[in-house]
Design a protein around this motif. Structure first.
Motif, PDB file in Angstrom:
ATOM      1  N   LEU A 151       1.204  12.795  -1.715  1.00 18.57           N
ATOM      2  CA  LEU A 151       1.147  11.336  -1.770  1.00 18.57           C
ATOM      3  C   LEU A 151       2.502  10.713  -1.457  1.00 18.57           C
ATOM      4  O   LEU A 151       2.584   9.704  -0.732  1.00 18.57           O
ATOM      5  CB  LEU A 151       0.658  10.876  -3.144  1.00 18.57           C
ATOM      6  CG  LEU A 151      -0.831  11.055  -3.423  1.00 18.57           C
ATOM      7  CD1 LEU A 151      -1.122  10.894  -4.913  1.00 18.57           C
ATOM      8  CD2 LEU A 151      -1.644  10.079  -2.598  1.00 18.57           C
ATOM      9  N   ALA A 200       3.947   9.499 -10.076  1.00 20.40           N
ATOM     10  CA  ALA A 200       3.219   9.638 -11.345  1.00 20.40           C
ATOM     11  C   ALA A 200       2.494  10.982 -11.411  1.00 20.40           C
ATOM     12  O   ALA A 200       2.472  11.635 -12.463  1.00 20.40           O
ATOM     13  CB  ALA A 200       2.229   8.489 -11.514  1.00 20.40           C
ATOM     14  N   LYS A 201       1.929  11.410 -10.294  1.00 18.29           N
ATOM     15  CA  LYS A 201       1.250  12.723 -10.262  1.00 18.29           C
ATOM     16  C   LYS A 201       2.255  13.832 -10.569  1.00 18.29           C
ATOM     17  O   LYS A 201       1.951  14.752 -11.335  1.00 18.29           O
ATOM     18  CB  LYS A 201       0.594  12.970  -8.902  1.00 18.29           C
ATOM     19  CG  LYS A 201      -0.555  12.051  -8.585  1.00 18.29           C
ATOM     20  CD  LYS A 201      -1.823  12.525  -9.226  1.00 18.29           C
ATOM     21  CE  LYS A 201      -2.986  11.664  -8.755  1.00 18.29           C
ATOM     22  NZ  LYS A 201      -4.227  12.033  -9.412  1.00 18.29           N
ATOM     23  N   ARG A 208       2.223   6.312  -6.995  1.00 20.41           N
ATOM     24  CA  ARG A 208       1.122   7.156  -7.455  1.00 20.41           C
ATOM     25  C   ARG A 208       1.519   8.628  -7.321  1.00 20.41           C
ATOM     26  O   ARG A 208       1.249   9.441  -8.207  1.00 20.41           O
ATOM     27  CB  ARG A 208      -0.153   6.849  -6.652  1.00 20.41           C
ATOM     28  CG  ARG A 208      -1.401   7.118  -7.452  1.00 20.41           C
ATOM     29  CD  ARG A 208      -2.655   6.566  -6.810  1.00 20.41           C
ATOM     30  NE  ARG A 208      -3.072   7.440  -5.726  1.00 20.41           N
ATOM     31  CZ  ARG A 208      -3.389   7.037  -4.503  1.00 20.41           C
ATOM     32  NH1 ARG A 208      -3.371   5.775  -4.190  1.00 20.41           N
ATOM     33  NH2 ARG A 208      -3.751   7.902  -3.590  1.00 20.41           N
ATOM     34  N   GLY A 209       2.186   8.965  -6.219  1.00 14.98           N
ATOM     35  CA  GLY A 209       2.659  10.334  -6.031  1.00 14.98           C
ATOM     36  C   GLY A 209       3.668  10.740  -7.081  1.00 14.98           C
ATOM     37  O   GLY A 209       3.592  11.839  -7.644  1.00 14.98           O
ATOM     38  N   GLY A 224       2.608   1.616  -3.357  1.00 12.22           N
ATOM     39  CA  GLY A 224       1.627   2.095  -4.329  1.00 12.22           C
ATOM     40  C   GLY A 224       1.368   3.587  -4.191  1.00 12.22           C
ATOM     41  O   GLY A 224       1.259   4.304  -5.187  1.00 12.22           O
ATOM     42  N   THR A 225       1.295   4.053  -2.955  1.00 12.92           N
ATOM     43  CA  THR A 225       1.082   5.478  -2.708  1.00 12.92           C
ATOM     44  C   THR A 225       2.280   6.289  -3.189  1.00 12.92           C
ATOM     45  O   THR A 225       2.124   7.352  -3.806  1.00 12.92           O
ATOM     46  CB  THR A 225       0.819   5.727  -1.204  1.00 12.92           C
ATOM     47  OG1 THR A 225      -0.311   4.953  -0.802  1.00 12.92           O
ATOM     48  CG2 THR A 225       0.567   7.196  -0.917  1.00 12.92           C
ATOM     49  N   GLY A 228       1.155  15.224  -5.856  1.00 14.87           N
ATOM     50  CA  GLY A 228       2.185  14.192  -5.908  1.00 14.87           C
ATOM     51  C   GLY A 228       3.078  14.212  -4.683  1.00 14.87           C
ATOM     52  O   GLY A 228       3.377  13.166  -4.102  1.00 14.87           O
ATOM     53  N   ARG A 258       0.846  -1.199   0.000  1.00  9.80           N
ATOM     54  CA  ARG A 258       0.000   0.000   0.000  1.00  9.80           C
ATOM     55  C   ARG A 258       0.882   1.250   0.000  1.00  9.80           C
ATOM     56  O   ARG A 258       0.649   2.199  -0.742  1.00  9.80           O
ATOM     57  CB  ARG A 258      -0.920  -0.002   1.216  1.00  9.80           C
ATOM     58  CG  ARG A 258      -1.795   1.215   1.284  1.00  9.80           C
ATOM     59  CD  ARG A 258      -2.673   1.203   2.512  1.00  9.80           C
ATOM     60  NE  ARG A 258      -3.578   2.338   2.493  1.00  9.80           N
ATOM     61  CZ  ARG A 258      -4.393   2.636   3.466  1.00  9.80           C
ATOM     62  NH1 ARG A 258      -4.459   1.877   4.534  1.00  9.80           N
ATOM     63  NH2 ARG A 258      -5.167   3.693   3.385  1.00  9.80           N
TER      64      ARG A 258
END
Length: 182
Positions: free
Chosen positions: A34, A21-22, A18-19, A14-15, A31, A11
């Motif tokens: 995250l 990617a933002k 994801r950050g 993934g966070t 980003g 988790r």
């Protein structure tokens, strides 16, 4: 899935991603938020595997946001984790990134020293991508100092080692720099 199955480390990772990617897609503030939350969750798992990488991603995001001093502090933290854990796979790249940040602050001598250190470590590890990045960073600095021939002599052999992957950003940038250097 990580939440559902009770895997806090996944988790957190993934966070973090994801950050990142933002940030890459231009949503830097979200980003960074995250990335920070992901790092907090990752640290809570008490693992240090890949910690330098995750910290460096937040450092990169802070650099994108113009938060240079925080980015430098984060890379210092990542390098401390490297020393503590012995996980040296990214140490050349961490030094190069730190050099880039210091160069942005006008500390060209410190940047040159860090690029040289990154280059030496990458060569010692036979890490060709990190060697290419370090050589390109040092070559850009030398170009900016009017040392164009020296810059070309440094970058050309590293670029010449590669036999494939010429459509990747790193090799494209190195080739463009070599073309500029003549």
């Amino acid at each position: 899935m990580a939440i559902e199955q009770g895997f806090p480390i996944y988790r957190a990772v993934g966070t973090i991603f994801r950050g990142y990617a933002k940030v890459e897609n231009g949503n830097v503030d979200e980003g960074i938020s995250l990335l920070r939350n992901g790092l907090i969750a990752y640290r809570a798992t008490e693992t240090e595997v890949w910690m330098p990488h995750h910290i460096a991603l937040l450092g990169y995001a802070c650099g994108v946001a113009g938060q240079i001093e925080e980015a430098v502090a984060l890379l210092d933290d990542a390098l401390q984790v490297v020393e503590r854990s012995g996980e040296r796979s990214l140490v050349a790249e961490l030094n190069r990134q730190r050099g880039q940040l210091l160069q942005r602050q006008g500390h060209t001598e410190a940047a040159e020293e860090l690029y040289g250190k990154a280059l030496s470590i990458a060569r010692e590890q036979d890490a060709k991508l990190w060697e290419l990045r370090a050589a390109a960073s040092l070559a850009r600095l030398r170009r900016d100092q009017g040392r164009r021939a020296e810059a070309r002599e440094l970058l050309a052999p590293v670029h010449g080692w590669f036999t494939e992957g010429f459509d990747t950003p790193d090799l494209k940038e190195a080739k463009a720099l070599l073309d500029e250097l003549g």
